[in-house]
Enzyme design. Structure first.
Site, PDB file in Angstrom:
ATOM      1  N   HIS A 121       0.847  -1.175   0.000  1.00 29.72           N
ATOM      2  CA  HIS A 121       0.000   0.000   0.000  1.00 29.72           C
ATOM      3  C   HIS A 121       0.892   1.237   0.000  1.00 29.72           C
ATOM      4  O   HIS A 121       0.768   2.075  -0.863  1.00 29.72           O
ATOM      5  CB  HIS A 121      -0.975   0.004   1.186  1.00 29.72           C
ATOM      6  N   PHE A 139      -1.730   5.651  -9.028  1.00 31.13           N
ATOM      7  CA  PHE A 139      -1.719   5.308  -7.606  1.00 31.13           C
ATOM      8  C   PHE A 139      -0.404   5.758  -6.972  1.00 31.13           C
ATOM      9  O   PHE A 139      -0.378   6.336  -5.885  1.00 31.13           O
ATOM     10  CB  PHE A 139      -1.920   3.801  -7.435  1.00 31.13           C
ATOM     11  N   GLU A 193       0.388   8.295  -3.883  1.00 33.03           N
ATOM     12  CA  GLU A 193       1.189   7.951  -2.692  1.00 33.03           C
ATOM     13  C   GLU A 193       2.362   8.920  -2.529  1.00 33.03           C
ATOM     14  O   GLU A 193       2.717   9.299  -1.417  1.00 33.03           O
ATOM     15  CB  GLU A 193       1.724   6.510  -2.789  1.00 33.03           C
ATOM     16  N   LYS A 233       0.845  12.343  -1.296  1.00 30.01           N
ATOM     17  CA  LYS A 233       0.272  12.292   0.041  1.00 30.01           C
ATOM     18  C   LYS A 233       1.319  11.935   1.098  1.00 30.01           C
ATOM     19  O   LYS A 233       1.305  12.492   2.198  1.00 30.01           O
ATOM     20  CB  LYS A 233      -0.869  11.266   0.056  1.00 30.01           C
ATOM     21  N   HIS A 234       2.216  10.996   0.785  1.00 27.74           N
ATOM     22  CA  HIS A 234       3.145  10.493   1.805  1.00 27.74           C
ATOM     23  C   HIS A 234       4.619  10.768   1.473  1.00 27.74           C
ATOM     24  O   HIS A 234       5.371  11.230   2.323  1.00 27.74           O
ATOM     25  CB  HIS A 234       2.952   8.983   1.989  1.00 27.74           C
TER      26      HIS A 234
END
Ligand SMILES: *[C@@H]1O[C@H](CO)[C@@H](O)[C@H](O)[C@H]1NC(C)=O
Ligand SMILES: *[C@@H]1O[C@H](CO)[C@@H](O)[C@H](O)[C@H]1NC(C)=O
Length: 206
Positions: free
Chosen positions: A56, A89, A93, A96-97
């Site tokens: 994830h 995706f 990621e 966001k991270h």
């Protein structure tokens, strides 16, 4: 030792403290595709589903705050990675991270280190050490303690989703690391999602 050399050493030693001032640790989160699809049937898109835990993400955090969307550094399309289908995706990621640990891990490093972590931490193998296999209904505490022992006595983060009138389905397992990724640590209790799995048996669907 020359004074200049000592100074350089000192700066090198202090550097991580300053550049890590907001991000202090990382949570590496792997997902059980069948659990995700049991919990979110309408968002289940892959067919056939992978029968391994998939990545994830790698989430930088600090001990007081969940960090997200730290900077606006744009995403550069990844090349030289085996699976190139999931760029949107990965872009999500990254924004966001990944941007929250960019001072230590620029984009290509961030993703290659994430893949390294997934090669080192095979959740299915870890669960098998406690005889926990897909298609069973283990207790939360047995999943927790099996992973705990497999990662040399460190507390993992478990995440379940409970579909209406059903048992909580195991969706994710996180392992936490120091900022340098060299050492596993207990996932900070203040952000644990393990409570989402309840206190009894859970569904680990095959
Ligand atoms: C945690 O992150 C926030 C937001 O970046 C920052 O203000 C705070 O100083 C950080 N805390 C520590 C202990 O580094
Ligand atoms: C997970 O294991 C740790 C270490 O034994 C323990 O402190 C914690 O209470 C356990 N959590 C659950 C939900 O079993």
């Amino acid at each position: 030792m020359g004074i200049v050399f000592k100074l350089v050493l000192l700066i090198l030693m202090l550097c991580p403290l300053t550049i890590n001032s907001s991000f202090q640790y990382l949570t590496f989160v792997q997902q059980w595709p069948k659990g995700y699809c049991t919990a979110n049937p309408s968002r289940c898109q892959r067919n056939p589903l992978p029968t391994v835990f998939t990545i994830h993400g790698l989430w930088p955090g600090n001990f007081t705050k969940i960090l997200q969307n730290c900077r606006t550094t744009s995403y550069t399309k990844l090349k030289n990675f085996r699976e190139l289908r999931f760029q949107s995706f990965w872009e999500h990621e990254w924004k966001k991270h990944g941007t929250c640990s960019e001072n230590m891990y620029p984009e290509a490093t961030y993703f290659s280190r994430t893949i390294q972590l997934s090669q080192r931490h095979n959740i299915l193998n870890y669960l098998a050490t406690g005889n926990i296999r897909p298609g069973s209904n283990p207790t939360v505490s047995s999943v927790n303690s099996t992973i705990y022992r497999a990662i040399s006595n460190h507390v993992p983060d478990l995440m379940c989703v409970t579909p209406p009138r059903q048992t909580p389905a195991l969706v994710e397992i996180g392992i936490c690391f120091t900022a340098t990724m060299t050492t596993i640590i207990d996932c900070p209790s203040q952000f644990l999602r393990t409570g989402s799995c309840g206190i009894g048996t859970i569904n680990f669907p095959a």
